[in-house]
Scaffold this motif. Sequence first.
Motif, mmCIF file in Angstrom:
data_model
loop_
_atom_site.group_PDB
_atom_site.id
_atom_site.type_symbol
_atom_site.label_atom_id
_atom_site.label_comp_id
_atom_site.label_asym_id
_atom_site.label_seq_id
_atom_site.Cartn_x
_atom_site.Cartn_y
_atom_site.Cartn_z
ATOM 1 N N VAL A 237 -7.613 -5.011 4.392
ATOM 2 C CA VAL A 237 -7.829 -3.560 4.372
ATOM 3 C C VAL A 237 -6.684 -2.868 3.638
ATOM 4 C CG1 VAL A 237 -7.938 -1.478 5.796
ATOM 5 C CG2 VAL A 237 -9.222 -3.523 6.476
ATOM 6 N N PHE A 238 -5.448 -3.249 3.943
ATOM 7 C CA PHE A 238 -4.289 -2.624 3.297
ATOM 8 C C PHE A 238 -4.217 -2.985 1.814
ATOM 9 C CE2 PHE A 238 -2.137 -2.715 7.687
ATOM 10 C CZ PHE A 238 -2.530 -1.417 7.937
ATOM 11 N N SER B 62 -6.727 -3.803 -0.118
ATOM 12 C CA SER B 62 -7.821 -3.117 -0.808
ATOM 13 C C SER B 62 -7.472 -1.659 -1.059
ATOM 14 C CB SER B 62 -9.110 -3.214 0.018
ATOM 15 O OG SER B 62 -9.511 -4.559 0.180
ATOM 16 N N THR B 63 -6.868 -1.014 -0.058
ATOM 17 C CA THR B 63 -6.436 0.379 -0.233
ATOM 18 C C THR B 63 -5.362 0.475 -1.300
ATOM 19 O OG1 THR B 63 -6.893 0.777 2.116
ATOM 20 C CG2 THR B 63 -5.554 2.418 0.957
ATOM 21 N N MET C 268 0.836 -1.204 0.000
ATOM 22 C CA MET C 268 0.000 0.000 0.000
ATOM 23 C C MET C 268 0.874 1.258 0.000
ATOM 24 S SD MET C 268 -2.722 1.288 2.907
ATOM 25 C CE MET C 268 -1.363 1.598 4.064
ATOM 26 N N TRP D 248 -5.054 -1.488 -3.836
ATOM 27 C CA TRP D 248 -5.691 -1.663 -5.136
ATOM 28 C C TRP D 248 -6.353 -0.379 -5.615
ATOM 29 C CZ3 TRP D 248 -6.067 -3.318 -9.666
ATOM 30 C CH2 TRP D 248 -7.250 -3.279 -10.388
ATOM 31 N N LEU D 249 -6.979 0.365 -4.725
ATOM 32 C CA LEU D 249 -7.594 1.636 -5.109
ATOM 33 C C LEU D 249 -6.552 2.602 -5.667
ATOM 34 C CD1 LEU D 249 -10.065 2.211 -2.118
ATOM 35 C CD2 LEU D 249 -10.599 1.375 -4.429
ATOM 36 N N LEU D 250 -5.329 2.512 -5.143
ATOM 37 C CA LEU D 250 -4.251 3.355 -5.646
ATOM 38 C C LEU D 250 -3.711 2.837 -6.978
ATOM 39 C CD1 LEU D 250 -2.369 3.819 -2.254
ATOM 40 C CD2 LEU D 250 -3.628 5.595 -3.482
ATOM 41 N N TYR E 225 1.214 4.044 -2.980
ATOM 42 C CA TYR E 225 0.938 5.460 -2.697
ATOM 43 C C TYR E 225 2.087 6.344 -3.171
ATOM 44 C CZ TYR E 225 0.091 9.726 -0.019
ATOM 45 O OH TYR E 225 -0.101 11.027 0.340
#
Length: 244
Positions: A229-230, A232-233, A168, A235-237, A172
Motif C-alpha cells: 500500500v505504501f 503503491s502510494t 512514500m 509510486w503515484l507520487l 511526498y
Amino acid sequence: MNKQCLKANFTFHRLNMLPGLLIFWGVMGLVLGIFTLLNTHPRISVGVFMTSSAGGDKVSMIASLFLAIVIYTIVVAVSSHSENFSLLTGMGSSRKAYYLSFITSLAMVSLLNATVMTLGFMLEKAVLPMLGLQQLDYLAVYSQQFNNIMLTMVHFFLLTLISSFFVMVSAYFYRSPNKAVHLLIFAAIMITLFTGDLRSGIWGNLLDWMTNNTNAITLSGKLLLLSLVFYSTGWLLVRKSEAR
C-alpha cells in the motif's frame, strides 16, 4: 520498460548503498564486540537484560541493535530518493525503472540486515557462555516463539514496511512545494503515534489487526500488504514528480 535501463539503475543503487552498509555493519560489529567484553565486568550492563526466574540475568547485545537498524533503514529510505531521483531521471532513466530498482534494492538491504541480525544472535548464543553470560531467549518475540528462519522473515518484512512508509513520505515531500507545512503535519502524526495511547483510535485498531490471532506467516503477510500500500502510494507520487 527498457531492461538495460533497469539493470543500470540496479547497478547504481547497489554501488550507492553498499559502502554505507559495509560501514554501518563494521561500526556495529566493533561496538558489539566492545559491549560484549564490557558485560563481563560485574558492574557494567550493556544491551537488553531480563531477569530469569531461575536466577541471574540474561542478556543480548544483538537485540539492542534492532533500533540502530531501524534508524539506518529510515535514513536510507528518506535520503536516497531526494538525492538520486533527479540524478537518474536527468540521465535518461524512466521513473518506473528508477522506482522499481530503488524499492527492490531497499528490500534486498532489509533482507540482508534481517539475516545478519539472526546470524548475530546465533553467534552471540555461542560466545556468551564462554564469557560466563546467559543469552536471553531471542526467539521469543512478538508474544510468539519463532525459529531462526521465521524470525528473519518477520524482521525482513518489518524493515520493508518501515522503508516503504518512509519512501512514500520522502516522495511526498519531494513533490510538494509546501515542505514546512507538510513537515509539521508529519511531525504531528509521529508525535501522536509515539506518545498517544496505541491501544485506542486508528493506531489501536491497526495494531490489533496486526497482532491478533497471528503467527509468523500471517504477520509477515500483513506487513507485506501494508508495504505494498505504501509503495503503491509512493509510486503515484513519483510518477507525477518532476526532477529538480
